[in-house]
Write an enzyme that holds these catalytic residues in place. Structure first.
Site, PDB file in Angstrom:
ATOM      1  N   ASN A   7       0.849  -1.191   0.000  1.00  0.00           N
ATOM      2  CA  ASN A   7       0.000   0.000   0.000  1.00  0.00           C
ATOM      3  C   ASN A   7       0.891   1.250   0.000  1.00  0.00           C
ATOM      4  O   ASN A   7       1.745   1.394   0.873  1.00  0.00           O
ATOM      5  CB  ASN A   7      -0.889  -0.047   1.255  1.00  0.00           C
ATOM      6  CG  ASN A   7      -1.814   1.143   1.355  1.00  0.00           C
ATOM      7  OD1 ASN A   7      -1.415   2.275   1.123  1.00  0.00           O
ATOM      8  ND2 ASN A   7      -3.056   0.896   1.714  1.00  0.00           N
ATOM      9  N   HIS A  10       0.960   6.076   1.986  1.00  0.00           N
ATOM     10  CA  HIS A  10       1.819   6.916   2.842  1.00  0.00           C
ATOM     11  C   HIS A  10       2.893   7.641   2.040  1.00  0.00           C
ATOM     12  O   HIS A  10       3.426   8.645   2.499  1.00  0.00           O
ATOM     13  CB  HIS A  10       2.405   6.089   3.985  1.00  0.00           C
ATOM     14  CG  HIS A  10       1.323   5.608   4.896  1.00  0.00           C
ATOM     15  ND1 HIS A  10       0.680   6.440   5.784  1.00  0.00           N
ATOM     16  CD2 HIS A  10       0.717   4.405   5.003  1.00  0.00           C
ATOM     17  CE1 HIS A  10      -0.264   5.767   6.410  1.00  0.00           C
ATOM     18  NE2 HIS A  10      -0.269   4.532   5.956  1.00  0.00           N
ATOM     19  N   HIS A  43      -5.596   3.541  -1.818  1.00  0.00           N
ATOM     20  CA  HIS A  43      -6.916   3.788  -1.239  1.00  0.00           C
ATOM     21  C   HIS A  43      -7.367   5.186  -1.662  1.00  0.00           C
ATOM     22  O   HIS A  43      -6.836   6.180  -1.160  1.00  0.00           O
ATOM     23  CB  HIS A  43      -6.830   3.667   0.291  1.00  0.00           C
ATOM     24  CG  HIS A  43      -8.162   3.807   0.977  1.00  0.00           C
ATOM     25  ND1 HIS A  43      -8.317   3.606   2.324  1.00  0.00           N
ATOM     26  CD2 HIS A  43      -9.405   4.114   0.511  1.00  0.00           C
ATOM     27  CE1 HIS A  43      -9.586   3.800   2.656  1.00  0.00           C
ATOM     28  NE2 HIS A  43     -10.261   4.114   1.567  1.00  0.00           N
ATOM     29  N   ARG A  45      -9.588   7.704  -1.059  1.00  0.00           N
ATOM     30  CA  ARG A  45     -10.573   8.084  -0.036  1.00  0.00           C
ATOM     31  C   ARG A  45     -11.517   9.160  -0.542  1.00  0.00           C
ATOM     32  O   ARG A  45     -11.154   9.954  -1.419  1.00  0.00           O
ATOM     33  CB  ARG A  45      -9.844   8.610   1.213  1.00  0.00           C
ATOM     34  CG  ARG A  45      -9.290   7.507   2.088  1.00  0.00           C
ATOM     35  CD  ARG A  45      -8.756   8.079   3.392  1.00  0.00           C
ATOM     36  NE  ARG A  45      -8.475   7.019   4.334  1.00  0.00           N
ATOM     37  CZ  ARG A  45      -9.305   6.619   5.290  1.00  0.00           C
ATOM     38  NH1 ARG A  45     -10.466   7.218   5.454  1.00  0.00           N
ATOM     39  NH2 ARG A  45      -8.978   5.637   6.093  1.00  0.00           N
ATOM     40  N   ARG A  49      -7.421  12.443   0.890  1.00  0.00           N
ATOM     41  CA  ARG A  49      -6.355  12.951   1.757  1.00  0.00           C
ATOM     42  C   ARG A  49      -4.959  12.496   1.338  1.00  0.00           C
ATOM     43  O   ARG A  49      -3.986  13.134   1.658  1.00  0.00           O
ATOM     44  CB  ARG A  49      -6.611  12.587   3.218  1.00  0.00           C
ATOM     45  CG  ARG A  49      -6.441  11.124   3.521  1.00  0.00           C
ATOM     46  CD  ARG A  49      -6.435  10.877   5.015  1.00  0.00           C
ATOM     47  NE  ARG A  49      -7.781  10.929   5.552  1.00  0.00           N
ATOM     48  CZ  ARG A  49      -8.168  10.169   6.584  1.00  0.00           C
ATOM     49  NH1 ARG A  49      -7.313   9.376   7.164  1.00  0.00           N
ATOM     50  NH2 ARG A  49      -9.397  10.231   7.020  1.00  0.00           N
ATOM     51  N   GLU A  70      -8.473   0.268  -3.145  1.00  0.00           N
ATOM     52  CA  GLU A  70      -9.355   0.218  -1.978  1.00  0.00           C
ATOM     53  C   GLU A  70     -10.346   1.354  -2.090  1.00  0.00           C
ATOM     54  O   GLU A  70      -9.971   2.490  -2.391  1.00  0.00           O
ATOM     55  CB  GLU A  70      -8.542   0.392  -0.692  1.00  0.00           C
ATOM     56  CG  GLU A  70      -7.741  -0.821  -0.316  1.00  0.00           C
ATOM     57  CD  GLU A  70      -6.956  -0.591   0.959  1.00  0.00           C
ATOM     58  OE1 GLU A  70      -7.149   0.434   1.629  1.00  0.00           O
ATOM     59  OE2 GLU A  70      -6.128  -1.441   1.274  1.00  0.00           O
ATOM     60  N   THR A 101      -8.107   2.864   8.410  1.00  0.00           N
ATOM     61  CA  THR A 101      -9.323   2.035   8.394  1.00  0.00           C
ATOM     62  C   THR A 101      -9.417   1.245   9.702  1.00  0.00           C
ATOM     63  O   THR A 101      -8.665   0.307   9.921  1.00  0.00           O
ATOM     64  CB  THR A 101      -9.294   1.089   7.173  1.00  0.00           C
ATOM     65  OG1 THR A 101      -8.826   1.820   6.043  1.00  0.00           O
ATOM     66  CG2 THR A 101     -10.663   0.526   6.890  1.00  0.00           C
ATOM     67  N   GLU A 151     -10.664  -9.913   2.888  1.00  0.00           N
ATOM     68  CA  GLU A 151      -9.411  -9.542   3.550  1.00  0.00           C
ATOM     69  C   GLU A 151      -9.712  -9.377   5.034  1.00  0.00           C
ATOM     70  O   GLU A 151     -10.592  -8.596   5.414  1.00  0.00           O
ATOM     71  CB  GLU A 151      -8.850  -8.245   2.960  1.00  0.00           C
ATOM     72  CG  GLU A 151      -7.542  -7.849   3.651  1.00  0.00           C
ATOM     73  CD  GLU A 151      -6.762  -6.766   2.912  1.00  0.00           C
ATOM     74  OE1 GLU A 151      -6.889  -6.659   1.678  1.00  0.00           O
ATOM     75  OE2 GLU A 151      -6.026  -6.043   3.597  1.00  0.00           O
ATOM     76  N   HIS A 192      -3.403  -5.048   7.755  1.00  0.00           N
ATOM     77  CA  HIS A 192      -3.536  -3.905   8.665  1.00  0.00           C
ATOM     78  C   HIS A 192      -2.607  -4.021   9.867  1.00  0.00           C
ATOM     79  O   HIS A 192      -2.662  -5.000  10.619  1.00  0.00           O
ATOM     80  CB  HIS A 192      -4.962  -3.656   9.171  1.00  0.00           C
ATOM     81  CG  HIS A 192      -5.159  -2.185   9.429  1.00  0.00           C
ATOM     82  ND1 HIS A 192      -4.715  -1.580  10.579  1.00  0.00           N
ATOM     83  CD2 HIS A 192      -5.668  -1.204   8.660  1.00  0.00           C
ATOM     84  CE1 HIS A 192      -4.957  -0.290  10.496  1.00  0.00           C
ATOM     85  NE2 HIS A 192      -5.539  -0.033   9.346  1.00  0.00           N
TER      86      HIS A 192
HETATM   87  N1  PXP Z   1      -5.555  -3.610   3.967  1.00  0.00           N
HETATM   88  C1  PXP Z   1      -6.561  -2.699   4.003  1.00  0.00           C
HETATM   89  C2  PXP Z   1      -7.878  -3.118   3.480  1.00  0.00           C
HETATM   90  C3  PXP Z   1      -6.331  -1.398   4.488  1.00  0.00           C
HETATM   91  O1  PXP Z   1      -7.340  -0.524   4.520  1.00  0.00           O
HETATM   92  C4  PXP Z   1      -5.032  -1.044   4.918  1.00  0.00           C
HETATM   93  C5  PXP Z   1      -4.773   0.341   5.428  1.00  0.00           C
HETATM   94  O2  PXP Z   1      -4.977   1.278   4.466  1.00  0.00           O
HETATM   95  C6  PXP Z   1      -4.021  -2.020   4.843  1.00  0.00           C
HETATM   96  C7  PXP Z   1      -4.316  -3.298   4.384  1.00  0.00           C
HETATM   97  C8  PXP Z   1      -2.605  -1.715   5.223  1.00  0.00           C
HETATM   98  O3  PXP Z   1      -2.506  -1.357   6.554  1.00  0.00           O
HETATM   99  P1  PXP Z   1      -1.128  -0.821   7.093  1.00  0.00           P
HETATM  100  O4  PXP Z   1      -0.860   0.482   6.416  1.00  0.00           O
HETATM  101  O5  PXP Z   1      -1.384  -0.672   8.558  1.00  0.00           O
HETATM  102  O6  PXP Z   1      -0.082  -1.841   6.777  1.00  0.00           O
END
Ligand code: PXP
Length: 239
Positions: A7, A10, A43, A45, A49, A70, A101, A151, A192
């Site tokens: 992901n 960030h 993602h 949003r 953001r 996402e 999330t 997931e 997550h």
């Molecule tokens: N999976 C989903 C569905 C998420 O919403 C997120 C966070 O955006 C992640 C995985 C990844 O989480 P993390 O950034 O904490 O590794």
């Protein structure tokens, strides 16, 4: 082999902090893919953001990048998904004021909306996943919604492990849910809050086919990259 989705939200946050182009998201997505990630998660949003519409468009255009988009169960974002055709979509809950999330989807409340979205995505050959809490009820509901994947939210397990608390009960819950989902023919993903330790522990659940990790990978890359960059600046500044 188990797949790894990275992901990059960030990286977008960092870029947006200056309103400029660095660090470039498309470059990051290409590099991460070339280093062995199986998919790139974005993602989009509702409040935009971090990821912007233009990021989705640019990255989805790349044939060599498998995009996992996402999105909330929202018609406006669905339109964007159908226009850009990511390979995968993961439907997630979204609250304006949350930092990340916080939990899985409320499948009972949003059943009809989610079902409609899954059908539309299927018709467009986009694989759908539902981000849910590890609960037997939600696994069974996911099956009735005819999603291809689920997931499991690993945030609680990750927090327990990080704070050195007992985590076996939560781990077993995730294991039971993964086994049930797999037996029902749903492909199981997890994500997550995962870091090295959580990944090692969750890797014991063989039926989990994909991990989606963001924050830790991007954060840890700072430590693995700093040495090279400082050296480079020492050389450049001597000239
Ligand atoms: N999976 C989903 C569905 C998420 O919403 C997120 C966070 O955006 C992640 C995985 C990844 O989480 P993390 O950034 O904490 O590794």
């Amino acid at each position: 082999m188990r797949r790894l989705g990275v992901n990059i939200d960030h990286i977008a946050t960092l870029r947006n902090a200056r309103g400029e182009k660095h660090p470039d998201l498309l470059k990051a997505a290409k590099l991460i893919t070339s280093y062995g990630a199986d998919s790139i998660t974005l993602h989009l949003r509702e409040d935009r953001r971090h990821i912007k519409d233009s990021d989705v468009a640019k990255i989805c255009k790349q044939k060599k990048i498998s995009v996992n988009l996402e999105m909330a169960a929202n018609d406006e974002i669905l339109k964007i998904a159908l226009k850009n055709k990511p390979k995968y979509v993961c439907i997630v809950p979204e609250k304006r004021n949350e930092i990340t999330t916080e939990g899985g989807l409320n499948l009972i409340k949003n059943k009809n909306k989610i079902k409609k979205i899954i059908n539309k995505l299927k018709r467009n050959k986009i694989r759908t996943s539902l981000f849910i809490n590890p609960s037997i009820k939600d696994i069974n509901l996911s099956k009735t919604l005819e999603t291809e994947c689920i997931e499991l939210h690993t945030g609680k397990l990750s927090n327990l492990i990080k704070s050195k608390k007992k985590f076996l009960k939560e781990f077993n819950k995730i294991k039971r849910c993964s086994t049930l989902a797999n037996n029902l023919g749903l492909e199981v993903h997890a994500g997550h809050g995962m870091d090295y330790k959580t990944t090692k522990i969750l890797s014991k659940i063989k039926v989990i086919k994909e991990f989606n990790i963001g924050h830790f990978i991007i954060g840890e890359s700072i430590f693995l990259g700093l040495k090279k960059i400082i050296k480079k600046f020492r050389i450049l500044s001597k000239r």
